[in-house]
Write a protein that holds these residues in place. Structure first.
Motif, PDB file in Angstrom:
ATOM      1  N   GLU A  87     100.218  61.148 140.529  1.00 26.12           N
ATOM      2  CA  GLU A  87      99.765  62.072 139.497  1.00 26.12           C
ATOM      3  C   GLU A  87      99.232  61.339 138.264  1.00 26.12           C
ATOM      4  OE1 GLU A  87     102.408  62.426 141.386  1.00 26.12           O
ATOM      5  OE2 GLU A  87     102.066  64.371 142.327  1.00 26.12           O
ATOM      6  N   HIS A  88      99.701  60.105 138.027  1.00 22.87           N
ATOM      7  CA  HIS A  88      99.226  59.376 136.841  1.00 22.87           C
ATOM      8  C   HIS A  88      97.717  59.173 136.902  1.00 22.87           C
ATOM      9  CE1 HIS A  88     103.187  57.735 135.095  1.00 22.87           C
ATOM     10  NE2 HIS A  88     103.515  58.563 136.060  1.00 22.87           N
ATOM     11  N   THR A  89      97.244  58.704 138.057  1.00 21.12           N
ATOM     12  CA  THR A  89      95.798  58.431 138.138  1.00 21.12           C
ATOM     13  C   THR A  89      94.993  59.723 138.202  1.00 21.12           C
ATOM     14  OG1 THR A  89      96.253  57.984 140.462  1.00 21.12           O
ATOM     15  CG2 THR A  89      95.700  56.102 139.072  1.00 21.12           C
ATOM     16  N   GLU A  90      95.586  60.755 138.787  1.00 19.33           N
ATOM     17  CA  GLU A  90      94.841  62.008 138.881  1.00 19.33           C
ATOM     18  C   GLU A  90      94.657  62.646 137.497  1.00 19.33           C
ATOM     19  OE1 GLU A  90      96.210  64.455 142.083  1.00 19.33           O
ATOM     20  OE2 GLU A  90      94.738  66.018 141.628  1.00 19.33           O
ATOM     21  N   LEU A  91      95.731  62.656 136.726  1.00 22.89           N
ATOM     22  CA  LEU A  91      95.610  63.204 135.378  1.00 22.89           C
ATOM     23  C   LEU A  91      94.716  62.312 134.508  1.00 22.89           C
ATOM     24  CD1 LEU A  91      96.364  65.471 133.438  1.00 22.89           C
ATOM     25  CD2 LEU A  91      98.392  64.159 132.770  1.00 22.89           C
ATOM     26  N   VAL A 308     108.626  66.090 138.254  1.00 25.70           N
ATOM     27  CA  VAL A 308     108.190  66.505 136.924  1.00 25.70           C
ATOM     28  C   VAL A 308     106.667  66.404 136.815  1.00 25.70           C
ATOM     29  CG1 VAL A 308     108.459  66.079 134.443  1.00 25.70           C
ATOM     30  CG2 VAL A 308     110.367  65.625 136.010  1.00 25.70           C
ATOM     31  N   ALA A 309     106.137  65.272 137.293  1.00 23.68           N
ATOM     32  CA  ALA A 309     104.701  65.008 137.155  1.00 23.68           C
ATOM     33  C   ALA A 309     103.878  66.050 137.921  1.00 23.68           C
ATOM     34  CB  ALA A 309     104.391  63.597 137.659  1.00 23.68           C
ATOM     35  N   GLN A 310     104.369  66.401 139.103  1.00 28.43           N
ATOM     36  CA  GLN A 310     103.642  67.374 139.925  1.00 28.43           C
ATOM     37  C   GLN A 310     103.544  68.725 139.229  1.00 28.43           C
ATOM     38  OE1 GLN A 310     105.626  67.258 143.689  1.00 28.43           O
ATOM     39  NE2 GLN A 310     103.971  66.073 144.625  1.00 28.43           N
ATOM     40  N   ALA A 311     104.649  69.150 138.640  1.00 28.71           N
ATOM     41  CA  ALA A 311     104.658  70.453 137.974  1.00 28.71           C
ATOM     42  C   ALA A 311     103.628  70.464 136.836  1.00 28.71           C
ATOM     43  CB  ALA A 311     106.056  70.760 137.436  1.00 28.71           C
ATOM     44  N   THR A 312     103.589  69.383 136.067  1.00 26.98           N
ATOM     45  CA  THR A 312     102.619  69.315 134.966  1.00 26.98           C
ATOM     46  C   THR A 312     101.190  69.326 135.507  1.00 26.98           C
ATOM     47  OG1 THR A 312     104.187  68.001 133.701  1.00 26.98           O
ATOM     48  CG2 THR A 312     101.920  68.016 132.911  1.00 26.98           C
ATOM     49  N   LEU A 313     100.972  68.547 136.564  1.00 22.67           N
ATOM     50  CA  LEU A 313      99.614  68.451 137.087  1.00 22.67           C
ATOM     51  C   LEU A 313      99.123  69.794 137.648  1.00 22.67           C
ATOM     52  CD1 LEU A 313      97.338  66.386 137.385  1.00 22.67           C
ATOM     53  CD2 LEU A 313      98.083  66.045 139.733  1.00 22.67           C
ATOM     54  N   ILE A 314     100.003  70.510 138.307  1.00 22.03           N
ATOM     55  CA  ILE A 314      99.618  71.827 138.829  1.00 22.03           C
ATOM     56  C   ILE A 314      99.225  72.748 137.681  1.00 22.03           C
ATOM     57  CG2 ILE A 314     100.508  73.927 139.975  1.00 22.03           C
ATOM     58  CD1 ILE A 314     102.116  72.004 141.812  1.00 22.03           C
ATOM     59  N   GLU A 315     100.038  72.709 136.624  1.00 32.22           N
ATOM     60  CA  GLU A 315      99.738  73.515 135.445  1.00 32.22           C
ATOM     61  C   GLU A 315      98.354  73.156 134.871  1.00 32.22           C
ATOM     62  OE1 GLU A 315     102.680  72.861 132.394  1.00 32.22           O
ATOM     63  OE2 GLU A 315     101.705  74.251 130.981  1.00 32.22           O
ATOM     64  N   VAL A 316      98.102  71.859 134.769  1.00 34.87           N
ATOM     65  CA  VAL A 316      96.824  71.381 134.215  1.00 34.87           C
ATOM     66  C   VAL A 316      95.661  71.835 135.094  1.00 34.87           C
ATOM     67  CG1 VAL A 316      95.429  69.289 133.872  1.00 34.87           C
ATOM     68  CG2 VAL A 316      97.743  69.410 132.951  1.00 34.87           C
ATOM     69  N   LYS A 317      95.798  71.615 136.395  1.00 29.10           N
ATOM     70  CA  LYS A 317      94.685  71.937 137.297  1.00 29.10           C
ATOM     71  C   LYS A 317      94.373  73.420 137.262  1.00 29.10           C
ATOM     72  CE  LYS A 317      94.466  69.340 141.253  1.00 29.10           C
ATOM     73  NZ  LYS A 317      95.020  68.634 142.455  1.00 29.10           N
ATOM     74  N   THR A 318      95.413  74.227 137.242  1.00 23.60           N
ATOM     75  CA  THR A 318      95.206  75.674 137.172  1.00 23.60           C
ATOM     76  C   THR A 318      94.454  76.048 135.894  1.00 23.60           C
ATOM     77  OG1 THR A 318      97.309  75.891 138.316  1.00 23.60           O
ATOM     78  CG2 THR A 318      96.399  77.900 137.358  1.00 23.60           C
ATOM     79  N   LYS A 319      94.908  75.448 134.776  1.00 24.22           N
ATOM     80  CA  LYS A 319      94.303  75.807 133.493  1.00 24.22           C
ATOM     81  C   LYS A 319      92.840  75.408 133.396  1.00 24.22           C
ATOM     82  CE  LYS A 319      98.254  76.412 130.565  1.00 24.22           C
ATOM     83  NZ  LYS A 319      99.332  75.751 129.831  1.00 24.22           N
ATOM     84  N   ILE A 320      92.471  74.289 134.031  1.00 26.19           N
ATOM     85  CA  ILE A 320      91.084  73.851 133.866  1.00 26.19           C
ATOM     86  C   ILE A 320      90.188  74.376 134.994  1.00 26.19           C
ATOM     87  CG2 ILE A 320      91.755  71.803 132.567  1.00 26.19           C
ATOM     88  CD1 ILE A 320      91.177  70.099 134.957  1.00 26.19           C
ATOM     89  N   GLY A 321      90.756  75.147 135.903  1.00 28.25           N
ATOM     90  CA  GLY A 321      89.907  75.799 136.902  1.00 28.25           C
ATOM     91  C   GLY A 321      89.742  75.039 138.202  1.00 28.25           C
ATOM     92  N   LEU A 322      90.616  74.049 138.442  1.00 34.86           N
ATOM     93  CA  LEU A 322      90.596  73.408 139.776  1.00 34.86           C
ATOM     94  C   LEU A 322      91.487  74.239 140.679  1.00 34.86           C
ATOM     95  CD1 LEU A 322      91.043  69.680 138.658  1.00 34.86           C
ATOM     96  CD2 LEU A 322      88.967  70.653 139.614  1.00 34.86           C
ATOM     97  N   ILE A 323      90.895  74.775 141.750  1.00 33.47           N
ATOM     98  CA  ILE A 323      91.723  75.659 142.591  1.00 33.47           C
ATOM     99  C   ILE A 323      92.056  74.991 143.932  1.00 33.47           C
ATOM    100  CG2 ILE A 323      91.022  77.821 141.533  1.00 33.47           C
ATOM    101  CD1 ILE A 323      89.006  78.191 143.793  1.00 33.47           C
TER     102      ILE A 323
END
Ligand code: TRP
Length: 323
Positions: A87-91, A308-323
């Motif tokens: 998740e570090h590199t993805e975010l 923890v990282a996964q939960a944050t990343l899912i939240e981020v992706k949803t918010k920015i429109g990555l489905i």
């Protein structure tokens, strides 16, 4: 109030007493005060300047053993490798797209390091701070303990958090810098420079008592105690951290009245440091004898961090429109 704390150390070689007093010691304290701590080894960041594969993996194990032997307890802290939590590199990629080239070009560390490595300045060196912002924000911390050379990166992290929150809705806290005491333990051989990881100028945490004494003996002092000497100042700075008040005062008095014998100061200091790290040396040796166990600890820490990282990343992706 318990805090959530995130910090990392680059995997660029085993640690010396400057790293210990300036960083690791505080990490252990924060952990033992019961804070929710995430500590990791920034092995991906180690790729931004020239590296050798064998050295990188050896350095990573050494640094992991340093953390563990110094008291980072994987039961209390989440202790892991940056490269094992994808998740570090993805975010970081997402943050790259939200950060202007101008902001990255302005970073002091980028300017300094690209001056040092003129030959092969890679894109990773430029985007170092966005990966660092991802390292931090994935865990939504309240505090980030770093040295003063890293405050600009934490500042950028706060800007990224603010920008993201404004555009996509409140997601990240704006973590504060826990400025570690601006402690400047200097090189033993050239006390006008900061202690770094090479040669005889640094006291490594696992140096043998004989090695510590040998290095200290070579450190320049002054012929006359009245003389301003950066070497002497540095020895006293180290002494202050390892001696009890009485011993420190006694040497300070001798320094003031010019009766000091630097060989005695060095012998005393060598003994204090050697004793302080006696347990550490034993533990580190045991750890390094079983690298598979170190790897297990890191894998388990990585699993904990990923939740923890996964939960944050899912939240981020949803918010920015990555489905
Ligand atoms: N850049 C930091 C250093 O050189 C190491 C680091 C990487 C870090 N990611 C981090 C520190 C996140 C704190 C938080 O010291």
């Amino acid at each position: 109030m318990k805090e959530t704390i995130v910090s990392g150390i680059r995997a660029s070689g085993k640690l010396h007493i400057g790293n210990y007093l300036g960083a690791l010691k505080q990490f252990v304290e924060l952990q033992n005060e019961g804070n929710n701590c995430f500590f990791f080894i920034a092995d991906l960041h180690a790729l931004t300047t020239p590296f050798e594969p064998k050295e990188l993996s050896q350095n990573t194990l050494e640094v992991a053993a340093d953390y563990l032997a110094a008291g980072i307890d994987p039961k209390k802290s989440t202790f892991f490798l940056q490269s094992q939590v994808l998740e570090h590199t993805e975010l970081a990629w997402i943050f790259n797209s939200l950060t202007s080239l101008g902001e990255l070009n302005r970073m002091t560390q980028f300017k300094e390091k690209s001056d040092q490595h003129k030959e092969g300045i890679n894109a990773g060196l430029l985007t170092y701070p966005t990966l660092m912002a991802a390292d931090i924000l994935l865990y939504k911390p309240t505090g980030v303990p770093v040295g003063d050379d890293q405050t600009q990166h934490v500042e950028l992290t706060r800007n990224i958090a603010r920008k993201f929150n404004n555009r996509f809705g409140k997601t990240f806290p704006e973590p504060k810098t826990y400025l570690r005491k601006p402690l400047r333990i200097m090189s033993l051989s050239d006390p006008t420079k900061k202690m770094s990881k090479t040669g005889d100028e640094a006291l490594m945490l696992d140096d043998s008592p004989a090695e510590i004494l040998r290095k200290l003996k070579k450190a320049p002092t002054a012929t006359d105690a009245k003389q301003e000497s950066p070497g002497v100042g540095n020895l006293f700075l180290i002494l202050e951290h390892f001696a009890d008040k009485k011993t420190f005062k006694s040497f300070s008095r001798q320094q003031e009245d010019n009766s000091i014998k630097y060989s005695e100061l060095k012998n005393a200091l060598a003994k204090l440091i050697a004793d302080h790290f006696a347990n550490f040396r034993k533990k580190k040796q045991q750890l390094l004898a079983r690298p598979d166990q170190i790897q297990d600890i890191l894998v388990q820490g990585g699993t904990k961090a990923r939740k923890v990282a996964q939960a944050t990343l899912i939240e981020v992706k949803t918010k920015i429109g990555l489905i």
